[in-house]
Design a protein around this motif. Sequence first.
Motif, PDB file in Angstrom:
ATOM      1  N   GLU A  57      17.080 -22.134  34.998  1.00 33.33           N
ATOM      2  CA  GLU A  57      17.739 -23.352  34.512  1.00 33.33           C
ATOM      3  C   GLU A  57      17.110 -23.822  33.206  1.00 33.33           C
ATOM      4  N   ALA A  58      15.780 -23.798  33.136  1.00 36.11           N
ATOM      5  CA  ALA A  58      15.100 -24.225  31.910  1.00 36.11           C
ATOM      6  C   ALA A  58      15.365 -23.250  30.772  1.00 36.11           C
ATOM      7  N   LEU A  59      15.420 -21.967  31.091  1.00 32.12           N
ATOM      8  CA  LEU A  59      15.696 -20.973  30.053  1.00 32.12           C
ATOM      9  C   LEU A  59      17.114 -21.122  29.509  1.00 32.12           C
ATOM     10  N   ARG A  60      18.033 -21.507  30.372  1.00 35.10           N
ATOM     11  CA  ARG A  60      19.417 -21.683  29.940  1.00 35.10           C
ATOM     12  C   ARG A  60      19.613 -22.972  29.138  1.00 35.10           C
ATOM     13  N   GLN A  64      14.198 -24.240  23.808  1.00 36.29           N
ATOM     14  CA  GLN A  64      13.314 -24.617  22.709  1.00 36.29           C
ATOM     15  C   GLN A  64      12.099 -25.389  23.209  1.00 36.29           C
ATOM     16  N   THR A  65      12.281 -26.222  24.218  1.00 38.14           N
ATOM     17  CA  THR A  65      11.141 -26.929  24.806  1.00 38.14           C
ATOM     18  C   THR A  65      10.174 -25.944  25.453  1.00 38.14           C
ATOM     19  N   ILE A  78       7.107 -15.242  28.834  1.00 37.04           N
ATOM     20  CA  ILE A  78       7.831 -16.075  29.788  1.00 37.04           C
ATOM     21  C   ILE A  78       8.430 -15.161  30.852  1.00 37.04           C
ATOM     22  N   ILE A  79       8.220 -15.513  32.114  1.00 38.62           N
ATOM     23  CA  ILE A  79       8.719 -14.685  33.218  1.00 38.62           C
ATOM     24  C   ILE A  79       9.654 -15.519  34.087  1.00 38.62           C
ATOM     25  N   ILE A 105      18.690 -14.243  26.102  1.00 39.24           N
ATOM     26  CA  ILE A 105      17.551 -15.165  26.131  1.00 39.24           C
ATOM     27  C   ILE A 105      16.308 -14.459  25.606  1.00 39.24           C
ATOM     28  N   GLY A 106      16.120 -13.216  26.044  1.00 47.98           N
ATOM     29  CA  GLY A 106      14.967 -12.443  25.592  1.00 47.98           C
ATOM     30  C   GLY A 106      14.996 -12.192  24.099  1.00 47.98           C
ATOM     31  N   GLN A 107      16.183 -11.992  23.563  1.00 48.50           N
ATOM     32  CA  GLN A 107      16.307 -11.785  22.122  1.00 48.50           C
ATOM     33  C   GLN A 107      15.875 -13.034  21.358  1.00 48.50           C
ATOM     34  N   THR A 108      16.274 -14.188  21.841  1.00 47.81           N
ATOM     35  CA  THR A 108      15.853 -15.439  21.207  1.00 47.81           C
ATOM     36  C   THR A 108      14.347 -15.614  21.283  1.00 47.81           C
ATOM     37  N   LEU A 109      13.783 -15.333  22.437  1.00 46.74           N
ATOM     38  CA  LEU A 109      12.330 -15.435  22.579  1.00 46.74           C
ATOM     39  C   LEU A 109      11.628 -14.452  21.649  1.00 46.74           C
TER      40      LEU A 109
END
Length: 245
Positions: A57-60, A64-65, A78-79, A105-109
């Motif tokens: 949920e936080a990753l979605r 940025q936070t 991040i796992i 999400i991984g690409q953004t990270l």
Amino acid sequence: MYTLRDQGSLEEQFAMAQRAGFHAVELVGTHDVDSYELNRLLNEYDLDAMAAHVQLEALRNDLQTVITFNKAVDNDVIIMPWLPAEERPDSARGWRELGQELDQIGQTLRRNGMTLAYHNHDFEMKKFHGKTALEWIISASHARNLKIELDAAWVSRGGQDPAQFIKKLRHRLFSIHVKDNSGIGTHDDERNFTVVGDGIMAWDEVLPAAERAHARWFVVEHDQPADAEAIITKANQYLKDHLRR
């Protein structure tokens, strides 16, 4: 740190990890403190953050936070640790779609100098059209965007051989969660988990397989420990005695 979640204050938990001989910990979210306080405690107890478990949920919804906080505590991995039952796909297509989402999400990270990994339980060992759910996730994502933190005990409980499964994780394996299965009828008060080496799993096969796959970290964990400090201390020594490097 999930193992120590019920062991007093966060400072008491870090002190326990230090006494047990650890120099790095895997965080669970923010531990309900700000980055300044978390840094202070990590420095006080000579601990590094090697990764942090962060819910989907936080990753979605607040990525940025997540990035800002973890960069502030010098953590770059991040796992995603868990999928609630109501969010688990029931088809190969659903697991592929999750893999595609995690890839994005991984690409953004990655573009922010960070890495995303996925932590399994037993339900990702269920097969759909001949492949486990975790394999569908992997097939729908790129190795550069999504790594795997393999919980070997849950792989075994899901009916797969952890040592053999590791062979499928070429270029993917970031870390191994290390705890043992005790079997039904023993350690019932600990969800039938026990310290690595005291149970029924073939660690003489699993650990070498993980080393050959270039696992960067071996993370001591226990879901419901009766004596958390004794367990992490013994497990740490077991790994020091049995890892080749």
